[in-house]
Design an enzyme around this catalytic site. Structure first.
Site, mmCIF file in Angstrom:
data_model
loop_
_atom_site.group_PDB
_atom_site.id
_atom_site.type_symbol
_atom_site.label_atom_id
_atom_site.label_comp_id
_atom_site.label_asym_id
_atom_site.label_seq_id
_atom_site.Cartn_x
_atom_site.Cartn_y
_atom_site.Cartn_z
ATOM 1 N N ASN A 61 0.855 -1.183 0.000
ATOM 2 C CA ASN A 61 0.000 0.000 0.000
ATOM 3 C C ASN A 61 0.889 1.231 0.000
ATOM 4 O O ASN A 61 1.814 1.341 0.814
ATOM 5 C CB ASN A 61 -0.924 0.022 1.215
ATOM 6 C CG ASN A 61 -1.891 1.196 1.177
ATOM 7 O OD1 ASN A 61 -1.505 2.333 1.382
ATOM 8 N ND2 ASN A 61 -3.160 0.907 0.918
ATOM 9 N N SER B 283 -4.940 -0.384 -2.992
ATOM 10 C CA SER B 283 -5.423 0.970 -2.727
ATOM 11 C C SER B 283 -6.613 0.875 -1.791
ATOM 12 O O SER B 283 -7.542 0.094 -2.040
ATOM 13 C CB SER B 283 -5.835 1.648 -4.036
ATOM 14 O OG SER B 283 -6.169 3.002 -3.820
ATOM 15 N N GLU B 284 -6.603 1.657 -0.709
ATOM 16 C CA GLU B 284 -7.609 1.463 0.339
ATOM 17 C C GLU B 284 -9.031 1.767 -0.100
ATOM 18 O O GLU B 284 -9.987 1.399 0.586
ATOM 19 C CB GLU B 284 -7.273 2.264 1.599
ATOM 20 C CG GLU B 284 -7.105 3.740 1.410
ATOM 21 C CD GLU B 284 -5.649 4.160 1.410
ATOM 22 O OE1 GLU B 284 -5.340 5.210 1.982
ATOM 23 O OE2 GLU B 284 -4.821 3.438 0.824
ATOM 24 N N ASN B 285 -9.193 2.429 -1.248
ATOM 25 C CA ASN B 285 -10.555 2.671 -1.737
ATOM 26 C C ASN B 285 -11.115 1.466 -2.490
ATOM 27 O O ASN B 285 -12.242 1.510 -2.975
ATOM 28 C CB ASN B 285 -10.612 3.918 -2.614
ATOM 29 C CG ASN B 285 -9.733 3.808 -3.844
ATOM 30 O OD1 ASN B 285 -8.574 3.424 -3.754
ATOM 31 N ND2 ASN B 285 -10.258 4.164 -4.997
ATOM 32 N N SER C 162 -11.401 -3.785 2.207
ATOM 33 C CA SER C 162 -10.073 -3.206 2.051
ATOM 34 C C SER C 162 -9.384 -3.034 3.400
ATOM 35 O O SER C 162 -8.214 -3.387 3.572
ATOM 36 C CB SER C 162 -10.169 -1.862 1.330
ATOM 37 O OG SER C 162 -8.896 -1.291 1.167
#
Length: 553
Positions: A354, A377-379, A419
């Protein structure tokens, strides 16, 4: 607090019940409206003719959960309908962020309809930031993963949970400014409360309340709003955007459009969906439905175009701008490139990684040939690739920096809840972030300069919450403007995480941190940098490795 809710539930008249359920007077006489006691409206058809009709019963003082990440997946049609109703004021919004300037929820800040926002990130919304610092709007900063889990818990009927995210920071200790005084003094009018701490298996966790418990506390603090808009066991409304919806309310999201929206729909008492396409029942493959219709109450056709916050393409001019900024000199570019090239060596074959906003995003460009890393990607992406060429730009495929990206073969997309399960669970091998300050014991500060600059923690607190499972590496220039130290004995800015950083890579050197022992060791020096220069520019105590080597770009 609870007595008010119970009293409302005991109300028996149809007028009170309809008001309790936020059913507009125009809808109360509809023959196809069925009201489930104490809960949701039920209609034979969930399709509404317009956004104005769908939001007609939203009242002043209501709570609105608004899906979206940056400008991706934002319910612009519904937000615009709210903006056309200036009589609806004192709204409390829960969202990852509040849009950009007059886009997304930012529009309701401009119109003065929002009084408070529960979010993780302010980012580049300068108007939102200034309104907060001037005491004109309240902000409850919440770590992004915690926000997602609070919402998920509300929809699942779970009142609270324990998380490592935020332990040892102002999230746990309390005191973060929710609202400043509106008199220019910069004094705090309302501060965040502290959290209960429990120890499980020798590790400390803090208790976070589900969004519905949290929102009822908001209501209790303002009795006038309770009378105007009573809170039930969930948020009042969710407004979300989907790709496809059928007449039963079954929904399909498209790529990173999902983010928080599915969880919000499950947690709201009334969920209003705007869909890019409305299709007949039976048109959607049941295996591909992301959001079952049981969680959706109203569907309208989306009429607003999709917005892109950062339209980033693979043209050489854009790449140069991303690396350095148009006004930067070649010397500054060289410093940053040195950091990024060295950081790329920490990315090993097969790693799940990340990358934070800024320099960390550039590290994959310098990964050696034959080394394959999977970027998370945290989204909601695992396996995103480089910026697209212009014809391939897709507003529904963005990274955590809100930039347009591509998906590589073998990529996967998912929502924010999943996520952050990956992140908190230690499934990510390496997390790279920027920083304002790092301490010699591995404490990190990277989201706020009180009374001056507030970006929000976004997902950073979650990313550093499991340093035993995820190696946390900080990439930053060694000193701030004016030569001010950024590597210190102890941080004096609000902390993002405690004893979480394992490595610091700067333009001058590399430090390794033994987090358990609380000791920092200088292991590499950049070419041309002396021990004396590194020492003079570092405000922390550290050892020098007996095998000190030259920093290999």
């Amino acid at each position: 607090m609870f007595s008010l809710v119970r009293a409302s539930r005991r109300a028996s008249s149809n007028n009170i019940l309809c008001r309790r359920l936020h059913v507009s007077p125009r809808l109360q006489g509809a023959t196809n409206l069925q009201v489930a006691p104490g809960h949701k409206e039920r209609r034979q058809s969930k399709i509404f003719s317009s956004a104005d009709e769908a939001i007609s019963d939203i009242q002043s003082g209501s709570t609105i959960m608004s899906g979206g990440f940056g400008l991706c997946g934002v319910a612009e049609t519904l937000i615009n309908a709210l903006a056309r109703r200036p009589d609806i004021t004192n709204l409390v919004a829960a969202s990852n962020n509040a849009g950009v300037n007059d886009k997304g929820l930012g529009k309701l800040i401009y119109t003065g309809q929002l009084s408070k926002v529960i979010c993780s990130y302010i980012g580049n919304n300068k108007h939102f930031e200034s309104q907060y610092l001037q005491g004109k709007v309240a902000i409850e900063l919440t770590p992004q993963g915690t926000l997602a889990e609070r919402i998920r818990a509300a929809g699942a009927g779970i009142p609270a949970f324990f998380t490592p995210t935020g332990y040892g920071t102002a999230i746990q200790q309390g005191g973060l400014p929710i609202k400043y005084k509106n008199d220019g003094s910069g004094e705090i009018e309302v501060a965040a409360k502290n959290r209960e701490v429990r120890v499980f298996d020798d590790r400390s966790y803090i208790m976070e309340e589900a969004m519905w418990v949290f929102l009822m506390a908001v209501a209790e603090s303002n009795a006038a709003n309770i009378a105007a808009s009573p809170f039930d066991s969930k948020g009042d409304f969710a407004i979300i955007r989907v790709w496809k919806a059928d007449e039963y309310g079954n929904c399909v999201f498209r790529y990173t459009q999902h983010n928080f929206s599915g969880a919000m729909a499950r947690a709201a008492r009334v969920t209003i969906v705007e869909a890019d396409e409305i299709v007949p029942a039976g048109s959607l493959d049941p295996q591909h439905v992301h959001l079952p219709g049981i969680f959706v109450d109203r569907v309208v056709k989306s009429t607003e175009p999709k917005e892109i916050e950062f339209r980033t393409t693979s043209s050489p001019a854009t790449i140069q701008s991303t690396v350095a900024g148009e006004a930067e000199k070649s010397e500054d570019r060289a410093r940053r490139e040195r950091i990024v090239k060295r950081a790329a060596k920490e990315l090993k074959n097969g790693y799940y990684v990340n990358l934070g906003i800024g320099m960390p995003m550039l590290a994959p460009s310098f990964v050696p040939k034959g080394v394959k890393v999977h970027l998370q990607s945290e989204n909601g992406i695992l396996g995103f690739g480089p910026y697209p060429i212009e014809p391939m730009v897709d507003p529904d495929i963005i990274n955590a920096g809100k930039e347009t990206v591509t998906l590589l073969p073998g990529a996967a997309v998912f929502d924010s809840v999943e996520s952050f399960g990956m992140i908190r669970g230690g499934h990510i091998d390496v997390a790279m972030l920027g920083a304002f300050q790092v301490s010699q014991t591995g404490d990190l500060a990277n989201y706020m300069i009180p009374r001056k600059m507030v970006k929000g923690m976004g997902g950073a607190m979650d990313l550093v919450s499991n340093p035993e499972g995820t190696k946390v590496i900080v990439l930053m220039e060694h000193v701030a403007k004016g030569g001010k130290h950024k590597i210190l004995k102890s941080c004096d800015l609000p902390l993002t995480g405690v004893a979480c950083v394992s490595q610091i890579i700067t333009d001058l050197c590399v430090f390794e941190i033994d987090r358990r022992a609380g000791k920092m060791t200088l292991t590499e020096l950049a070419p041309g940098i002396t021990l004396e220069e590194a020492r003079s520019k570092t405000g922390a105590d550290y050892d020098v490795s007996p095998s000190l080597k030259t920093m290999d770009e």
